[in-house]
Design an enzyme around this catalytic site. Sequence first.
Site, mmCIF file in Angstrom:
data_model
loop_
_atom_site.group_PDB
_atom_site.id
_atom_site.type_symbol
_atom_site.label_atom_id
_atom_site.label_comp_id
_atom_site.label_asym_id
_atom_site.label_seq_id
_atom_site.Cartn_x
_atom_site.Cartn_y
_atom_site.Cartn_z
ATOM 1 C CB ALA A 146 -33.856 -65.115 9.166
ATOM 2 N N GLY A 153 -34.377 -61.033 5.930
ATOM 3 C CA GLY A 153 -34.269 -60.083 7.301
ATOM 4 C C GLY A 153 -33.187 -59.125 7.392
ATOM 5 C CD GLU A 203 -38.105 -58.730 6.995
ATOM 6 O OE1 GLU A 203 -37.327 -59.689 7.363
ATOM 7 O OE2 GLU A 203 -39.465 -58.642 6.830
ATOM 8 C CD GLU A 247 -38.219 -62.613 3.422
ATOM 9 O OE1 GLU A 247 -38.330 -62.134 2.402
ATOM 10 O OE2 GLU A 247 -37.841 -61.958 4.559
HETATM 11 N N1 CO8 Z 1 -29.086 -68.643 6.202
HETATM 12 C C1 CO8 Z 1 -28.135 -69.162 6.483
HETATM 13 N N2 CO8 Z 1 -26.850 -69.636 5.761
HETATM 14 C C2 CO8 Z 1 -26.596 -68.774 4.775
HETATM 15 C C3 CO8 Z 1 -27.700 -67.838 4.470
HETATM 16 C C4 CO8 Z 1 -28.846 -67.738 5.174
HETATM 17 N N3 CO8 Z 1 -29.981 -66.870 5.083
HETATM 18 N N4 CO8 Z 1 -27.192 -67.022 3.397
HETATM 19 C C5 CO8 Z 1 -26.086 -67.630 3.159
HETATM 20 N N5 CO8 Z 1 -25.803 -68.444 3.881
HETATM 21 C C6 CO8 Z 1 -24.594 -69.493 3.966
HETATM 22 C C7 CO8 Z 1 -24.588 -70.447 2.956
HETATM 23 O O1 CO8 Z 1 -25.318 -71.704 3.312
HETATM 24 C C8 CO8 Z 1 -22.968 -70.702 2.853
HETATM 25 O O2 CO8 Z 1 -22.670 -71.539 3.884
HETATM 26 P P1 CO8 Z 1 -21.825 -73.045 3.495
HETATM 27 O O3 CO8 Z 1 -20.409 -72.371 3.099
HETATM 28 O O4 CO8 Z 1 -21.551 -73.542 4.933
HETATM 29 O O5 CO8 Z 1 -22.610 -73.698 2.492
HETATM 30 C C9 CO8 Z 1 -22.493 -69.191 3.054
HETATM 31 O O6 CO8 Z 1 -23.309 -68.609 3.867
HETATM 32 C C10 CO8 Z 1 -22.182 -68.635 1.794
HETATM 33 O O7 CO8 Z 1 -23.427 -68.576 1.027
HETATM 34 P P2 CO8 Z 1 -23.342 -68.999 -0.549
HETATM 35 O O8 CO8 Z 1 -22.325 -70.153 -0.687
HETATM 36 O O9 CO8 Z 1 -24.755 -69.363 -0.906
HETATM 37 O O10 CO8 Z 1 -22.698 -67.814 -1.284
HETATM 38 P P3 CO8 Z 1 -23.111 -67.124 -2.448
HETATM 39 O O11 CO8 Z 1 -22.292 -65.917 -3.094
HETATM 40 O O12 CO8 Z 1 -23.155 -68.367 -3.720
HETATM 41 O O13 CO8 Z 1 -24.902 -66.774 -2.622
HETATM 42 C C11 CO8 Z 1 -26.464 -65.729 -1.665
HETATM 43 C C12 CO8 Z 1 -24.976 -65.685 -2.022
HETATM 44 C C13 CO8 Z 1 -27.286 -65.317 -3.119
HETATM 45 C C14 CO8 Z 1 -26.861 -64.404 -0.729
HETATM 46 C C15 CO8 Z 1 -27.053 -66.962 -1.155
HETATM 47 O O14 CO8 Z 1 -26.369 -67.113 -0.153
HETATM 48 C C16 CO8 Z 1 -28.490 -66.931 -0.542
HETATM 49 O O15 CO8 Z 1 -29.483 -67.261 -1.534
HETATM 50 N N6 CO8 Z 1 -28.827 -66.828 0.702
HETATM 51 C C17 CO8 Z 1 -30.295 -66.827 1.037
HETATM 52 C C18 CO8 Z 1 -30.932 -65.691 0.845
HETATM 53 C C19 CO8 Z 1 -32.312 -65.534 1.422
HETATM 54 O O16 CO8 Z 1 -33.191 -66.606 1.272
HETATM 55 N N7 CO8 Z 1 -32.452 -65.032 2.695
HETATM 56 C C20 CO8 Z 1 -33.925 -64.757 3.091
HETATM 57 C C21 CO8 Z 1 -33.791 -65.812 4.491
HETATM 58 S S1 CO8 Z 1 -35.406 -66.024 5.244
HETATM 59 C C22 CO8 Z 1 -35.674 -64.490 6.179
HETATM 60 O O17 CO8 Z 1 -34.546 -63.583 6.157
HETATM 61 C C23 CO8 Z 1 -36.784 -64.389 6.737
HETATM 62 C C24 CO8 Z 1 -36.941 -62.928 7.830
HETATM 63 C C25 CO8 Z 1 -37.185 -62.902 9.230
HETATM 64 C C26 CO8 Z 1 -37.496 -61.769 9.870
HETATM 65 C C27 CO8 Z 1 -36.063 -61.352 10.376
HETATM 66 C C28 CO8 Z 1 -36.187 -59.995 10.892
HETATM 67 C C29 CO8 Z 1 -34.901 -59.076 11.145
#
Ligand code: CO8
Length: 257
Positions: free
Chosen positions: A67, A110, A113, A133
């Site tokens: 998400a 998400g 999921e 999460e």
């Molecule tokens: N939300 C918002 N932006 C994101 C997310 C995210 N989950 N994941 C990546 N991005 C963005 C980054 O902020 C970045 O944007 P910018 O260039 O503007 O800084 C861009 O995507 C590229 O990402 P990275 O530079 O971080 O890329 P890397 O290759 O270095 O890293 C990762 C990739 C490891 C995937 C890293 O981006 C990461 O850790 N992302 C977050 C993963 C995470 O914590 N996900 C869980 C989120 S909470 C959730 O999902 C709750 C579920 C709710 C229910 C959903 C039901 C379907």
Amino acid sequence: APQYNYILASRPADGVGLITLNRPKALNALSSPLFEELNHALAQFDEDDGVRALVLTGSEKAFAAGADIKEMKDKEYSDVFKAKFLENWSLVTQIRKPIIAAVSGYALGGGCELAMMCDIILASPTAVFGQPEINLGIIPGGGGTQRLTRAVGKSLAMELVLTGRNFTAAEAASWGLVSRVSENVLDDALAVAGNIASKSAIAVQAAKEAVNIALETSLTEGVRYERRVFHGLFATKDQKEGMAAFAEKRKPTWAHS
Ligand code: CO8
């Protein structure tokens, strides 16, 4: 075809609908506007008699990285409660046609999921799954604690949800969470969808409904439900055609009804 901002919808083969998550700058982070489009495309394919199986995919780099954390970070309890946040993020589970997730790259939070809401998951060797999460001070909110536990059992689900560690396609396959690991995951998912689309649509939808009941009810009730649905199929043209074709040593021509 409608123009979407965050997804692509297409018909790559006879009977097959393809939805591609397409928010590359955010690794397909899932947002409310994205889900409005996804729900719209799913509903359209579900209504379309020419479509009998669906594939849901992302990019090489990400199925979906979860998400949208930036969208969520400043929300208060009353905001998410009043907006019924996430309530319309599970329409994919209401779709009657089978949905195959083709997962490459990140399927986190998400994203994992959403894949688990699909009926079949095929994973590329590059796929990275996880429920991270806990690292954000929250818990899964799209069914992760429930569907992962049903898929892999309590001990593993606890380990994965409490540590938030990633897991590989090979691990997911060995646990039965994904049906197989495939080098050409989208082509293979489209082939599975094409195979399913070549069957009687009414029998396929009945079969999907019956398998899903296994996750919702007791064995006795589930077997009774299955038998009732089995009986019901004797009212279809396709049961007559399928059995006649067998007896006449020819291929069936499905009416899908
Ligand atoms: N939300 C918002 N932006 C994101 C997310 C995210 N989950 N994941 C990546 N991005 C963005 C980054 O902020 C970045 O944007 P910018 O260039 O503007 O800084 C861009 O995507 C590229 O990402 P990275 O530079 O971080 O890329 P890397 O290759 O270095 O890293 C990762 C990739 C490891 C995937 C890293 O981006 C990461 O850790 N992302 C977050 C993963 C995470 O914590 N996900 C869980 C989120 S909470 C959730 O999902 C709750 C579920 C709710 C229910 C959903 C039901 C379907």
